[in-house]
Design an enzyme around this catalytic site. Structure first.
Site, short mmCIF file in Angstrom:
data_model
loop_
_atom_site.label_atom_id
_atom_site.label_comp_id
_atom_site.label_asym_id
_atom_site.label_seq_id
_atom_site.Cartn_x
_atom_site.Cartn_y
_atom_site.Cartn_z
N ALA A 124 0.60 -1.35 0.18
CA ALA A 124 -0.12 0.00 -0.05
C ALA A 124 0.96 1.22 0.17
O ALA A 124 1.32 1.87 1.07
CB ALA A 124 -0.99 0.09 1.19
N PRO A 128 -4.66 8.92 -3.37
CA PRO A 128 -5.27 9.81 -4.41
C PRO A 128 -4.27 10.86 -4.96
O PRO A 128 -4.54 10.95 -6.17
CB PRO A 128 -6.44 10.37 -3.49
CG PRO A 128 -6.66 9.56 -2.40
CD PRO A 128 -5.21 8.75 -2.28
N SER A 132 2.50 8.52 -9.52
CA SER A 132 3.96 8.50 -10.14
C SER A 132 4.78 9.35 -8.96
O SER A 132 5.79 9.04 -8.91
CB SER A 132 3.87 9.53 -11.32
OG SER A 132 3.45 8.60 -12.26
N ARG A 243 9.24 -4.48 -10.89
CA ARG A 243 9.19 -4.22 -12.34
C ARG A 243 9.57 -5.37 -13.19
O ARG A 243 9.20 -5.63 -14.39
CB ARG A 243 10.19 -3.00 -12.62
CG ARG A 243 9.46 -1.64 -12.30
CD ARG A 243 10.34 -0.47 -12.33
NE ARG A 243 9.48 0.73 -11.86
CZ ARG A 243 9.92 1.79 -11.29
NH1 ARG A 243 11.24 1.97 -10.99
NH2 ARG A 243 9.16 2.58 -10.79
N ARG A 268 -7.63 -19.53 -40.47
CA ARG A 268 -8.70 -18.52 -41.19
C ARG A 268 -8.27 -18.49 -42.68
O ARG A 268 -6.99 -18.13 -42.95
CB ARG A 268 -8.67 -17.05 -40.40
CG ARG A 268 -9.13 -15.94 -41.19
CD ARG A 268 -10.64 -16.16 -41.13
NE ARG A 268 -11.53 -15.03 -41.83
CZ ARG A 268 -12.69 -15.09 -41.67
NH1 ARG A 268 -13.58 -16.03 -41.30
NH2 ARG A 268 -13.28 -14.08 -42.31
N GLN A 279 1.43 -11.92 -47.10
CA GLN A 279 2.62 -11.02 -46.65
C GLN A 279 2.20 -10.01 -45.30
O GLN A 279 3.26 -9.95 -44.24
CB GLN A 279 3.34 -10.38 -47.77
CG GLN A 279 4.74 -10.25 -47.30
CD GLN A 279 5.58 -9.56 -48.19
OE1 GLN A 279 5.39 -8.62 -48.85
NE2 GLN A 279 6.63 -10.36 -48.70
N GLY A 340 -12.38 -8.64 -37.61
CA GLY A 340 -13.51 -8.43 -36.72
C GLY A 340 -13.65 -9.40 -35.68
O GLY A 340 -14.20 -8.77 -34.42
N GLU A 363 3.27 -0.03 -11.06
CA GLU A 363 4.76 0.02 -10.78
C GLU A 363 5.75 1.09 -11.55
O GLU A 363 6.65 0.54 -11.89
CB GLU A 363 5.15 -1.42 -10.86
CG GLU A 363 4.15 -2.22 -9.96
CD GLU A 363 4.79 -3.69 -9.61
OE1 GLU A 363 5.93 -3.81 -9.29
OE2 GLU A 363 3.86 -4.69 -9.22
#
Lengths: 385, 259
Positions: A124, A128, A132, A243, A268, A279, A340, A363
């Site tokens: 923690a 708020p 960063s 990280r 497909r 390609q 789609g 992080e």
């Protein structure tokens, strides 16, 4: 230079892959849709030893290394990013700092149940007004005899609702700025500690993201990790390791989306041939595979540096930056390969697309990673991250 | 109670098998090797027996080249106490009987009370070693078992094997040989602790001379391997429904001789 996993690392990778394929993959779409925390599979991950990989056996962990952590986490994320973040927080943001900075008494009570998978934990730090800019802590811990009284709110806390233990960062001396931050272990159920709002998120929906509220919460001084004022160092050290975990998570998300794309490109058909014969699809698949390999190698390098006890902050930031950008790009292109159908939930690459986004944010955003890298390049760290 | 589990290392089930240049073996380039899945049921059952009885020892044994150590290490990671590797160029061309002779010699040396095998290895699907082993040892044997219960004083085992439409139940005095069928159990994943601990466990290497005897020449020799011919493409019958159905029935009767 040897680019090969050792026998144990390979076995750990195989185990994590088989477990993820058989137990996690089948429920990943459903728990994402319902934003349901997967208690059953998280418990099994604990039993397998995935919740305290690098923690020594003495403290309930598995006694493996950071490379094992990375390969296992990638396999879990390949099946489900939500499971991966729960695993990452337990290992990197909670287990690691306790192993490094905790006392034996703290490890016995707060680390052992978590590393052995019997309890979950959270980290923690965010508030708020402190994302960063993590130095801007408003939560206060004021000394009162043998205790501290904690008041404040923590925001966006991964596993905040499900955790038994929280590692909470508070200002113990506001006049000192970030040098006045200290770390405390607080157990769920402590009077004055409640869980607030649970966020409804774009991705990693099966992992709970909670607000933690502290109102006159009395925490014994014995629960302080490290010295007064050491909190910010503890947090930043934890996040440096974290990280590497998020980089592995991003590689896993990208790999899952890429593998689905390759399978789809084979089956497909358009203009009379499988679309993989065109390609423009080949180019996208080749770019995906190349970027994923690059991201994986950066991640393994950071883990290898950590294992060998060498500095890894910059390597971790580079891995996290490149892997999360790769995950977002690969997931975007995976939808493009699917056309789609990629936009439809049934094909699951849309989940990778939503899950990938968070890896560029938590992080440390991609912008913060660049800041960390540049500061290291320019030798301008000033003791901060 | 000492339980010995025989395992074989085989190519991963996803392997695209290619015949090697000699025409008698498969091309092993790039193959991922695994413990044969039926053998994993045997390992799991042995571990459960040990856990249920609260004591005993589970020993994994395999015959094959150096790479087989990886398969044995997987068994150790699952929880086997130790492993024995029968590794000698003299066994390079061993057929099922030569393999069974070597395994029987180890089982005698170890004085195991129960031997568990997979019902067959998934590479050549011979399924012969278990029976040959039991014959050489003079022990009773039950194949394709779906359940087993060992009595409290470890004198006998009740084993149920899969037969058409049900289970056939046998009481076998111990020592005995059992071959596991799919459905006997769900093999566990090795835990991280198990994996990390596996390297501290013993894998003993044995040569043919350690088993006190020369390797008898194999009775079975492979003359050649042939890849399956490619499956002929399907046929789509054109035309309106009544004509197409007539043609389908004719074709099933006369061309395929299926009806």
């Amino acid at each position: 230079m040897k680019l090969e996993l050792n026998a144990e690392q390979q076995m750990i990778q195989t185990m994590a892959r088989e477990f993820a394929d058989s137990a996690i993959k089948p429920i990943a779409a459903e728990i994402d849709r319902d934003a349901r925390f997967p208690h059953e599979t998280v418990k099994r991950m604990g039993e397998l030893g995935l919740m305290g990989i690098a923690v020594r056996e003495q403290w309930g962990g598995s006694g493996a290394d950071a490379v094992s952590y990375v390969v296992a986490l990638e396999e879990i994320a390949r099946a489900c990013a939500s499971h991966a973040v729960v695993m990452s927080v337990n290992n990197s943001l909670y287990g690691d700092p306790l192993l490094r900075y905790g006392t034996d008494a703290q490890r016995e009570r707060f680390l052992k149940p978590v590393a052995s998978g019997h309890a979950l934990a959270c980290f923690a730090l965010s508030e708020p007004q402190a994302g960063s800019d993590a130095t801007n802590q408003a939560t206060l811990a004021v000394r009162d005899g043998a205790d501290y009284i904690v008041n404040g709110r923590k925001r966006f806390i991964t596993t905040g609702r499900e955790s038994t233990f929280a590692l909470v960062f508070c200002q113990t001396d506001r006049s000192l700025g970030y040098r006045g931050i200290s770390a405390f272990l607080v157990e769920k159920g402590t009077p004055g500690f409640t869980v607030g709002k649970i966020e409804d998120k774009l991705g990693i929906r099966a992992s709970d993201t909670a607000e933690l509220i502290f109102e006159g919460c009395r925490v014994p001084a014995a629960n302080r990790v490290g010295e007064e004022g050491q909190g910010f160092t503890i947090a930043m050290t934890a996040i440096d390791g974290g990280r590497i975990g998020i980089a592995a998570q991003a590689v896993g998300i990208a790999t899952g989306a890429y593998e689905r794309s390759v399978a789809y490109a084979r089956e497909r058909r358009a203009f009379g041939v499988p679309i993989g014969q065109h390609q423009m699809v080949q180019w996208m698949l080749a770019d995906m595979a190349t970027a994923i390999d690059g991201a994986r190698l950066l991640t393994l390098r950071a883990a290898t540096l950590k294992d060998s006890g060498r500095p890894y902050r910059t390597a971790a930031a580079m891995a996290k930056l490149f892997a999360s950008e790769t995950a977002m790009k690969v997931a975007t292109d995976a939808i493009q390969v699917h056309g789609g159908y990629g936009f439809i939930k049934e094909y699951e690459v849309e989940r990778a697309f939503r899950d990938a986004k968070i890896t560029q944010l938590y992080e440390g955003t991609s912008q913060i990673q660049k800041l960390v890298i540049a500061r290291d390049l320019l030798g301008d760290h000033d003791g901060r991250a | 109670m000492k339980i010995l589990v025989t395992i074989k290392q085989v190519p991963d089930t996803a392997t695209q098998v290619k015949v090697a240049a000699d025409g008698k073996t498969i091309d092993t380039t790039g193959i991922t090797w695994i413990v044969s899945p039926y053998d994993e049921f045997a390992v799991e059952e042995a571990l459960r027996i040990k856990e249920k009885r609260g004591q005993g020892e589970v020993v994994a044994v395999s015959l094959g080249p150096d790479r087989v150590k990886e398969a044995l290490r997987s068994c150790l990671a699952m929880g086997c106490d130790r492993a024995i590797h029968l590794n000698d160029p003299a066994w390079a061309a061993a057929d099922t009987l030569a393999t069974a002779r070597a395994l029987a010699a180890v089982i005698k040396q170890e004085s195991a009370q129960l031997v568990l095998c997979g019902r067959q290895a998934i590479d050549d699907d011979m399924g012969a070693v278990t029976a040959q082993l039991a014959e050489l040892l003079g022990w009773p044997c039950a194949y394709w078992i779906m359940e087993e219960t060992i009595d409290a004083d470890a004198k006998s085992v009740r084993a149920a094997r899969q037969v058409e439409g049900g289970l056939e139940v046998f009481d076998l005095p111990l020592p005995a040989v059992l071959a596991a069928q799919k459905g006997l159990n769900e093999p566990r994943y090795p835990t991280l602790k198990g994996i990390m601990g596996a390297k501290k466990k013993e894998i003993k290497d044995l040569k043919a001379s350690d088993l006190g005897g020369a390797v008898e020449p194999s009775q079975l020799s492979v003359v050649g391997l042939q890849a399956l011919p490619p499956r002929p493409p399907g046929r789509i019958i054109q035309g309106d429904v009544p004509t197409a159905v007539k043609e389908l029935v004719r074709s099933l009767r006369e061309d395929a001789k299926a009806i």
